[in-house]
Each structure stands twice: as C-alpha cells, then as structure tokens.
Motif scaffolding. Structure first.
Motif, mmCIF file in Angstrom:
data_model
loop_
_atom_site.group_PDB
_atom_site.id
_atom_site.type_symbol
_atom_site.label_atom_id
_atom_site.label_comp_id
_atom_site.label_asym_id
_atom_site.label_seq_id
_atom_site.Cartn_x
_atom_site.Cartn_y
_atom_site.Cartn_z
ATOM 1 N N ILE A 33 14.326 8.367 18.074
ATOM 2 C CA ILE A 33 13.165 7.862 17.040
ATOM 3 C C ILE A 33 11.262 7.334 17.556
ATOM 4 N N VAL A 34 11.765 7.006 19.166
ATOM 5 C CA VAL A 34 10.436 6.789 19.455
ATOM 6 C C VAL A 34 9.665 7.613 20.137
ATOM 7 N N ALA A 35 10.515 8.429 19.608
ATOM 8 C CA ALA A 35 9.201 10.411 20.468
ATOM 9 C C ALA A 35 9.181 10.928 19.133
ATOM 10 N N GLY A 36 9.472 11.017 18.283
ATOM 11 C CA GLY A 36 9.039 10.626 16.468
ATOM 12 C C GLY A 36 8.176 9.913 16.273
ATOM 13 N N ALA A 104 14.895 12.238 15.297
ATOM 14 C CA ALA A 104 12.706 12.459 16.071
ATOM 15 C C ALA A 104 12.321 12.659 14.430
ATOM 16 N N LEU A 105 12.793 13.249 13.699
ATOM 17 C CA LEU A 105 11.938 13.564 12.219
ATOM 18 C C LEU A 105 11.912 12.100 11.545
ATOM 19 N N SER A 106 13.370 11.096 11.626
ATOM 20 C CA SER A 106 12.886 9.625 11.236
ATOM 21 C C SER A 106 11.734 9.228 11.873
ATOM 22 N N GLY A 107 11.343 9.069 13.210
ATOM 23 C CA GLY A 107 10.761 8.051 13.596
ATOM 24 C C GLY A 107 9.405 8.763 13.267
ATOM 25 N N SER A 108 8.916 10.470 13.234
ATOM 26 C CA SER A 108 8.012 11.067 12.924
ATOM 27 C C SER A 108 7.476 10.180 11.144
ATOM 28 N N LEU A 109 8.752 10.201 10.541
ATOM 29 C CA LEU A 109 7.845 9.890 8.802
ATOM 30 C C LEU A 109 8.070 8.798 8.798
ATOM 31 N N ILE A 110 8.503 7.546 10.185
ATOM 32 C CA ILE A 110 7.728 6.618 10.224
ATOM 33 C C ILE A 110 6.752 6.331 10.237
ATOM 34 N N GLY A 111 6.205 6.830 11.421
ATOM 35 C CA GLY A 111 4.982 7.076 12.091
ATOM 36 C C GLY A 111 3.657 7.864 10.719
ATOM 37 N N THR A 112 4.132 8.601 10.451
ATOM 38 C CA THR A 112 3.461 9.272 9.585
ATOM 39 C C THR A 112 2.999 8.404 8.203
ATOM 40 N N PHE A 113 4.575 7.630 8.234
ATOM 41 C CA PHE A 113 3.641 6.924 7.357
ATOM 42 C C PHE A 113 2.957 5.816 7.246
ATOM 43 N N PHE A 114 2.885 4.989 8.200
ATOM 44 C CA PHE A 114 2.336 3.922 8.785
ATOM 45 C C PHE A 114 0.380 4.803 8.988
ATOM 46 N N VAL A 115 0.136 6.171 9.316
ATOM 47 C CA VAL A 115 -0.991 6.301 9.083
ATOM 48 C C VAL A 115 -1.224 6.792 8.008
ATOM 49 N N TYR A 116 -0.627 7.008 7.413
ATOM 50 C CA TYR A 116 -1.052 6.631 5.186
ATOM 51 C C TYR A 116 -1.705 5.651 5.046
ATOM 52 N N ALA A 117 -0.236 4.690 5.394
ATOM 53 C CA ALA A 117 -0.778 3.598 4.897
ATOM 54 C C ALA A 117 -1.675 2.692 5.176
ATOM 55 N N ILE A 118 -2.191 3.340 6.037
ATOM 56 C CA ILE A 118 -3.164 2.126 7.094
ATOM 57 C C ILE A 118 -4.690 2.594 7.144
ATOM 58 N N GLY A 119 -4.735 4.789 7.215
ATOM 59 C CA GLY A 119 -5.422 5.317 6.283
ATOM 60 C C GLY A 119 -6.232 5.574 4.754
ATOM 61 N N GLY A 120 -5.211 4.602 4.075
ATOM 62 C CA GLY A 120 -5.687 4.947 2.737
ATOM 63 C C GLY A 120 -5.371 5.493 1.817
ATOM 64 N N GLY A 121 -4.216 6.816 2.180
ATOM 65 C CA GLY A 121 -3.509 7.757 0.913
ATOM 66 C C GLY A 121 -3.953 8.555 2.243
ATOM 67 N N ARG A 122 -4.608 9.153 3.567
ATOM 68 C CA ARG A 122 -5.214 10.004 4.126
ATOM 69 C C ARG A 122 -4.673 10.159 5.712
ATOM 70 N N ALA A 123 -4.784 10.945 5.545
ATOM 71 C CA ALA A 123 -3.784 11.583 7.520
ATOM 72 C C ALA A 123 -4.819 11.319 8.118
ATOM 73 N N ASN A 124 -6.437 11.759 7.700
ATOM 74 C CA ASN A 124 -7.388 10.826 8.968
ATOM 75 C C ASN A 124 -8.699 10.461 8.408
#
Length: 127
Positions: A33-36, A104-124
């Motif tokens: 999960i950490v790798a994802g 790995a998928l679950s960890g990656s989805l968590i990481g991507t969710f945090f990126v979207y939450a911090i970035g205000g709905g944008r990946a970048n």
C-alpha cells in the motif's frame, strides 16, 4: 517539470514496481500500500494513470519477487500453503498477484485523492 501522461505512467509504474518489490522483501504484504501511495503522490497525472500504473506495478513487483526467489524453496512452500488452505497452487499464485495489485491500487488511490484534495480538484497544483 511538465511531463506527458505516457511518461508519467511509465515513471509511476517503475516507482511502484521497484518500491513494491523492496517492500515485499520485508515479508509484510500490506506494505505494498505504501508503494502505491508513493507512486500516487509522486506522479500527479490523475486517476486513470494512477489506477493503471499502480495495479500493473503491483503485478510486476510480485513477478520480480517470484523471479528472484530460489525456486527450490518456492514450490514446496506454495504446495504446503495450498494444501493447508485447500486450494490449488495456480489459484494461490493468481490470488497472490491479484491481491498485491489491489493493495498497490488502494495506496495509489489514497495518494491521488490527497493530491486532488490539496490541489483544489486539480492533479497539478497551481504555480
């Protein structure tokens, strides 16, 4: 750095596969999960790239692990585990691949969710 989706997919796949392999060597399967999570946080290319690269990266990390293990110990151990659990060796191998990919998928989805939450709905995040 501005990278395309294909390059981001490849980088994320390599990061997840190599970190997943290193974490699988610890013997604790949940660490995948950490790798994802690492792959989801490092490569910010959205959910599609995250899902594809993390699942395939998890599968590749198990494949690398199975290729590096001594085969003299692998099959007797798999036979023993399969006989205790009451399933076949091929089903056990398939479950090993699928469960690692899903972790790995679950960890990656968590990481991507945090990126979207911090970035205000944008990946970048905005510059």
């Amino acid at each position: 750095m501005n990278i395309g989706k294909g390059t981001g997919l490849l980088i994320s796949l390599l990061v997840i596969a190599l970190s997943g392999f290193i974490l699988l060597l610890t013997g604790i399967w949940y660490t995948v999960i950490v790798a994802g999570l690492i792959g989801g946080l490092l490569v910010r290319k959205g959910y599609a790239v995250s899902v594809l690269s993390s699942f395939v990266g998890g599968l590749v990390s198990v494949g690398i692990l199975l290729l590096t293990l001594p085969t003299t110990y692998l099959m007797p151990t798999m036979d023993e585990v399969a006989s205790i659990s009451g399933i076949g060796v091929t089903l056990l191998l398939a479950l090993m691949f699928i469960i690692t990919g899903l972790l790995a998928l679950s960890g990656s989805l968590i990481g991507t969710f945090f990126v979207y939450a911090i970035g205000g709905g944008r990946a970048n995040p905005p510059r």
